[in-house]
Design an enzyme around this catalytic site. Sequence first.
Site, mmCIF file in Angstrom:
data_model
loop_
_atom_site.group_PDB
_atom_site.id
_atom_site.type_symbol
_atom_site.label_atom_id
_atom_site.label_comp_id
_atom_site.label_asym_id
_atom_site.label_seq_id
_atom_site.Cartn_x
_atom_site.Cartn_y
_atom_site.Cartn_z
ATOM 1 N N SER A 170 55.749 41.451 43.581
ATOM 2 C CA SER A 170 54.680 41.136 44.522
ATOM 3 C C SER A 170 55.193 41.129 45.973
ATOM 4 O O SER A 170 55.784 42.107 46.422
ATOM 5 C CB SER A 170 54.043 39.804 44.108
ATOM 6 O OG SER A 170 52.850 39.605 44.795
ATOM 7 N N ASP A 211 45.471 45.128 39.619
ATOM 8 C CA ASP A 211 46.177 44.325 38.611
ATOM 9 C C ASP A 211 45.661 42.887 38.597
ATOM 10 O O ASP A 211 46.340 41.982 38.119
ATOM 11 C CB ASP A 211 47.692 44.386 38.828
ATOM 12 C CG ASP A 211 48.161 43.669 40.083
ATOM 13 O OD1 ASP A 211 47.320 43.077 40.803
ATOM 14 O OD2 ASP A 211 49.384 43.671 40.350
ATOM 15 N N HIS A 239 48.930 41.197 37.219
ATOM 16 C CA HIS A 239 49.935 40.965 38.270
ATOM 17 C C HIS A 239 51.112 40.076 37.839
ATOM 18 O O HIS A 239 52.270 40.433 38.040
ATOM 19 C CB HIS A 239 49.214 40.335 39.464
ATOM 20 C CG HIS A 239 50.013 40.291 40.717
ATOM 21 N ND1 HIS A 239 50.335 41.424 41.434
ATOM 22 C CD2 HIS A 239 50.558 39.254 41.402
ATOM 23 C CE1 HIS A 239 51.035 41.071 42.506
ATOM 24 N NE2 HIS A 239 51.194 39.773 42.516
#
Length: 416
Positions: free
Chosen positions: A196, A362, A394
């Site tokens: 991320s 996601d 995610h």
Amino acid sequence: MANWRLLARRITSSFIIGLCLVNLSDSSLSKSIKHPVILIPGDGGSQLEAKLNKTKSVHIFCSQKTSDYFALWLNLELMEPYVLDCFVDNMRLVYDNVTRTTKNSPGVDIRIPGFGGTKTVEWLDSSEISPTSYFSVMVQDLLSMGYVRNQSVRGAPYDFRKAPNEQADFFLKFKQLIEETFTMNNNSRVVLVGHSMGNMYTLYFLNHQPQQWKDKYIRSFVSLAGPWGGAAKTLRLMSSGDSLGFYSIILNPLEIRPQQRSMPSTAWLLPTDSVWSPDDVLVSRPGYNYTLKDYKKFFQDLNFMDGWYMRQDTEGLTRKLSPPGVEVHCVHGLGVKTPAAFSFTEKQWPDSQPTVTYSNGDGTVNSRSLEGCLLWQERQPQSVYHYVIPNAEHMQLLYNADAIKIIKKVAGSDTP
Ligand SMILES: *[C@@H]1O[C@H](CO)[C@@H](O)[C@H](O)[C@H]1NC(C)=O
Ligand SMILES: *[C@@H]1O[C@H](CO)[C@@H](O)[C@H](O)[C@H]1NC(C)=O
Ligand SMILES: *[C@@H]1O[C@H](CO)[C@@H](O)[C@H](O)[C@H]1NC(C)=O
Ligand SMILES: *[C@@H]1O[C@H](CO)[C@@H](O)[C@H](O)[C@H]1NC(C)=O
Ligand SMILES: *[C@@H]1O[C@H](CO)[C@@H](O)[C@H](O)[C@H]1NC(C)=O
């Protein structure tokens, strides 16, 4: 041609390749350690410890002084509704609109434990219980290959509230960590694994290193779920707060909004023109449709001008998506409903949760942003591999067997 248009063309031509590459056989995985791994966590992915010496607190029951550091993020007990206000007041940053920098809330000292090791990025709660597991599954898998914590697999936690413009010290330590890890492992180049926002930190870092240094120290950059062009979700966080569905704790978004808004990293991750079109309406309310050209007005209308200043401070950091100049393995999920635009009625604006329009992605990052790494395929001589993992959310990507296989393959490959 604008990046976002170029990207639209590239995606249609390179999508399927990713799907095939995920199909790695187990026998191709080497058992031995060829390259050390450094993990760079995302937003909320590092533990934060606080020590208090405050002269006032928001409620009578909030602590004002502590004799030592305690776990501030993530401590599930501090997420209980009544103590949430205490947490928010300790966790928030205070922005100075003259120096354009942030500092901790008055009387709060914050430190990031465990730099170099992996424990504090494997679990966010120091009790190491499963709801807050982060890189733990991946680290376990590497350990079973013969990796050793804090020697051949290491972590680079940081104060995720801030954007790279306020992290000179971290980047210095990060560079030393890479060089030290290289030396500790018989001069084998390092594999950087970001998740991320950790990918945006890694990109910023690599953009600021000489090519010669990167050639010497970096084997590869494996990015998991990189929000290369930001994420639309950040806009709702700024307007109305976000209840952090991530840990499935029920929070009142308005109570946590002051803390969320105070993070320059949130302003940094607003959607950018590298992957969004200037015509895309991101937020709408009666009387106005906001696109990425309207951030100033957006913050004015929210009566939160610090948000606009923080945006100005941070938007240039990675907006151009300059190529990292190292081999990239860009891994992400797709096929999960992801917030893409928010619409408010007059009554909802801005304190109630808006109606959400979804796109592919996601669950956190929109597909166009996840695919931003494809822009490098023609902009750097080093290879950019792309892997799409269908339906990988995610956070779930961190435990996904295919994603972990890719990391093991890159780290275990024989290339010097
Ligand atoms: C706490 O803060 C006060 C000033 O507000 C200061 O005088 C005192 O030395 C501080 N105590 C510690 C332990 O840092
Ligand atoms: C800067 O911050 C100060 C103190 O919070 C405030 O009074 C002032 O209006 C702000 N200036 C601008 C230009 O927003
Ligand atoms: C990791 O190892 C380094 C160097 O050997 C050491 O200084 C550091 O304290 C260790 N960190 C952790 C979290 O164990
Ligand atoms: C270290 O690397 C050298 C050459 O790169 C190799 O010959 C040697 O076996 C390696 N040593 C270890 C302990 O892996
Ligand atoms: C906002 O966009 C919608 C359609 O996307 C349109 O119907 C509406 O008139 C626009 N509002 C304003 C104020 O421009």
